[in-house]
Design an enzyme around this catalytic site. Structure first.
Site, PDB file in Angstrom:
ATOM      1  N   GLY A 234      44.070  12.880  80.296  1.00  0.00           N
ATOM      2  CA  GLY A 234      42.845  13.637  80.098  1.00  0.00           C
ATOM      3  C   GLY A 234      42.763  14.153  78.683  1.00  0.00           C
ATOM      4  O   GLY A 234      43.536  13.760  77.805  1.00  0.00           O
ATOM      5  N   THR A 236      43.052  16.832  75.534  1.00  0.00           N
ATOM      6  CA  THR A 236      44.122  17.750  75.132  1.00  0.00           C
ATOM      7  C   THR A 236      43.861  19.137  75.679  1.00  0.00           C
ATOM      8  O   THR A 236      44.798  19.840  76.091  1.00  0.00           O
ATOM      9  CB  THR A 236      44.253  17.765  73.606  1.00  0.00           C
ATOM     10  OG1 THR A 236      44.724  16.468  73.183  1.00  0.00           O
ATOM     11  CG2 THR A 236      45.235  18.811  73.133  1.00  0.00           C
ATOM     12  N   GLY A 239      44.988  19.142  79.177  1.00  0.00           N
ATOM     13  CA  GLY A 239      46.444  19.080  79.188  1.00  0.00           C
ATOM     14  C   GLY A 239      47.086  20.429  78.951  1.00  0.00           C
ATOM     15  O   GLY A 239      48.092  20.776  79.582  1.00  0.00           O
ATOM     16  N   GLU A 256      49.294  12.400  79.038  1.00  0.00           N
ATOM     17  CA  GLU A 256      48.748  11.410  78.106  1.00  0.00           C
ATOM     18  C   GLU A 256      47.372  11.920  77.739  1.00  0.00           C
ATOM     19  O   GLU A 256      46.440  11.888  78.541  1.00  0.00           O
ATOM     20  CB  GLU A 256      48.685  10.031  78.770  1.00  0.00           C
ATOM     21  CG  GLU A 256      48.545   8.896  77.770  1.00  0.00           C
ATOM     22  CD  GLU A 256      47.110   8.638  77.388  1.00  0.00           C
ATOM     23  OE1 GLU A 256      46.707   9.109  76.286  1.00  0.00           O
ATOM     24  OE2 GLU A 256      46.388   8.004  78.150  1.00  0.00           O
TER      25      GLU A 256
END
Length: 485
Positions: A234, A236, A239, A256
């Protein structure tokens, strides 16, 4: 068999316990193509509980041969149902149908062979040399064991690929899985669950699929004490939230995340042979790829020539209806993403020059389409040169020498991918080794393959997918010592 309508929880195909559903919308037409279960926290709790029981009470985590058998069944069943999945992926992701022959469908089904084959020779246990430790001659064994229950959270850009990428690695490692797909592309994940149930011997609870429009429900995968690991692809920003949420239970996190990847064309490279490919790749699936090369760095003296070549190349890219096999580019995924891309186009217009595109398109009455756009004259710190636009926007940036090129390429928070071109192979390799990025293509070399690890530096993520490393993201390490015989 009707694919893509019910969730898989503890081996049963179910609707949401609350009876709710949400619409699945085609981004090319803005029409509803179906409705899917809108799970609440109770549904997610049931799925997590099923995964926990399956991990703790079945032989899934220890029976390597059985896992291979089940993954083969899954691969074969996906191939049998590929022609049902193909239009579904085109309709809900807006991906050009041509891409389903590669990374959107047929490729990922074959990628399952990587973990099937890896299991055949992977050493889950090996011995260290006997050694005298504190006066005792000792045998030592290092074991790799399944991490436990895995929460897999996937995005909408390459949905089936990423669903298979994450879940195949976790299942191969012996973990049980709860898959939560993006609400923009839920049907292919539900179809995957149905195929697992109907065509494989994967035990109930080992693989679960939960669809929801509520981010709070999805966040349970990051906070729940019965989930041992979370894997996310997804943005940043997302994340960061998942990583923070997972900190409370100190669970494994594989991320990722975003990218702002740079291609550096050195002063001895042939622009005419390289740049048409740059023009094409930025338009593939409307630029909605985390590793897409969105910044092109060229020597300052060649900027004008580069822009002309790119303009010619991008002008000829066919785009429009994703169901048309002649198109390389369809719409972006939703209205919010379209508006975000258009905002960056306007920002670039204010900061520099739009050479091509950059406007809301009037070609279609409906659909979330944006124009392929070529940008120059902006600084390397401008928003369009720093942020992940996730649209078909290519930024041309000048550099003065090799050191300047590396500095600009590495000047974002990201470090997912990069590329370099030079007539001098060793010069190009020297630059490649300097990039702070997880993958580097040199002179058109392709790093994307299942035996090569993929992931990023800096805020592009943690951990790796594919390769042996992808399996080991879902394994714990245990050392056992016993007095030697």
């Amino acid at each position: 068999m009707v694919l893509g309508e019910r969730m898989l929880v503890d081996g049963e195909l179910v609707t949401a316990g609350n009876g709710r559903s949400f619409d699945n919308v085609n981004p090319a037409t803005e029409q509803t193509i179906g409705s899917v279960p809108d799970a609440d926290a109770a549904d997610m709790e049931r799925a997590i509980g099923a995964a926990r029981r399956a991990f703790d009470t079945t032989s899934w985590s220890t029976d390597t041969a059985f896992r291979q058998h089940c993954l083969r069944q899954l691969r074969d069943a996906l191939r049998e149902h590929a022609e049902e999945l193909r239009p579904m992926i085109v309709a809900e992701a807006g991906t050009p149908v041509a891409l389903t022959a590669a990374i959107q469908l047929d490729g990922p089904i074959g990628y399952l062979d990587h973990y099937i084959d890896l299991l055949a020779g992977y050493e889950f246990e090996h011995a260290l040399p006997d050694k005298e430790v504190y006066g005792v001659r000792t045998e030592r064994i290092v074991r790799r064991e399944a991490a436990g229950v895995v929460g897999a959270i996937t995005p909408w850009n390459y949905p089936l690929y990423l669903n298979l990428c994450k879940t195949s690695a976790a299942l191969a490692a012996g973990c049980t899985v709860v898959l939560k797909p993006a609400p923009d592309t839920p049907a292919n994940a539900l179809a995957l669950g149905e195929i697992v149930r109907e065509h494989t011997d994967i035990p109930p609870g080992v693989f679960n699929v939960v669809t929801t429009s509520d981010n709070g429900v999805a966040q349970l995968l990051a906070t729940h004490p019965d989930v041992d690991a979370v894997t996310l692809t997804g943005s940043t920003g997302t994340g960061r939230k998942v990583m923070a949420a997972a900190a409370g239970t100190v669970k494994r996190v594989t991320l990722e995340l975003g990218g702002k990847s740079a291609a550096v064309v050195l002063d001895d490279a042939d622009l005419s042979s390289i740049l048409p490919g740059m023009a094409m790749q930025i338009c593939v699936h409307a630029g909605q790829g985390c590793a897409t090369l969105t910044r092109l760095l060229v020597p300052r003296s060649t900027v004008d020539d580069a822009v002309e070549i790119l303009k010619d190349g991008m002008s000829g890219i066919p785009w429009g209806d994703p169901a048309d096999p002649g198109n390389l580019m369809g719409p972006v995924i939703n209205a919010q993403q379209r508006d975000k891309v258009l905002w960056y186009y306007e920002s670039a217009r204010n900061d520099g020059q739009i050479v091509l595109g950059g406007r809301p398109t009037t070609r279609f009455e409906r659909g979330y389409y944006v124009e392929p756009t070529l940008i120059t004259g902006v600084g390397p710190k401008s928003p369009v040169a720093q942020d992940e636009v996730f649209g078909p926007a290519l930024v041309v940036l000048p550099f003065d020498d090799d050191d300047d090129a590396v500095r600009i390429a590495d000047s974002t928070i990201y470090g997912l991918s990069s590329a370099v071109y030079s007539a001098d192979r060793e010069r190009a390799m020297g630059i490649a080794r300097r990039f702070r990025a997880g993958t580097v293509g040199v002179n058109g070399g392709s790093w994307f393959d299942t035996d090569a690890p993929f992931g990023g530096y800096k805020q592009s993520g943690l951990g790796r997918e594919w390769g042996t490393e992808g399996l080991e993201e879902f394994l714990e390490t245990k050392t056992i010592a016993i007095p030697a015989k």
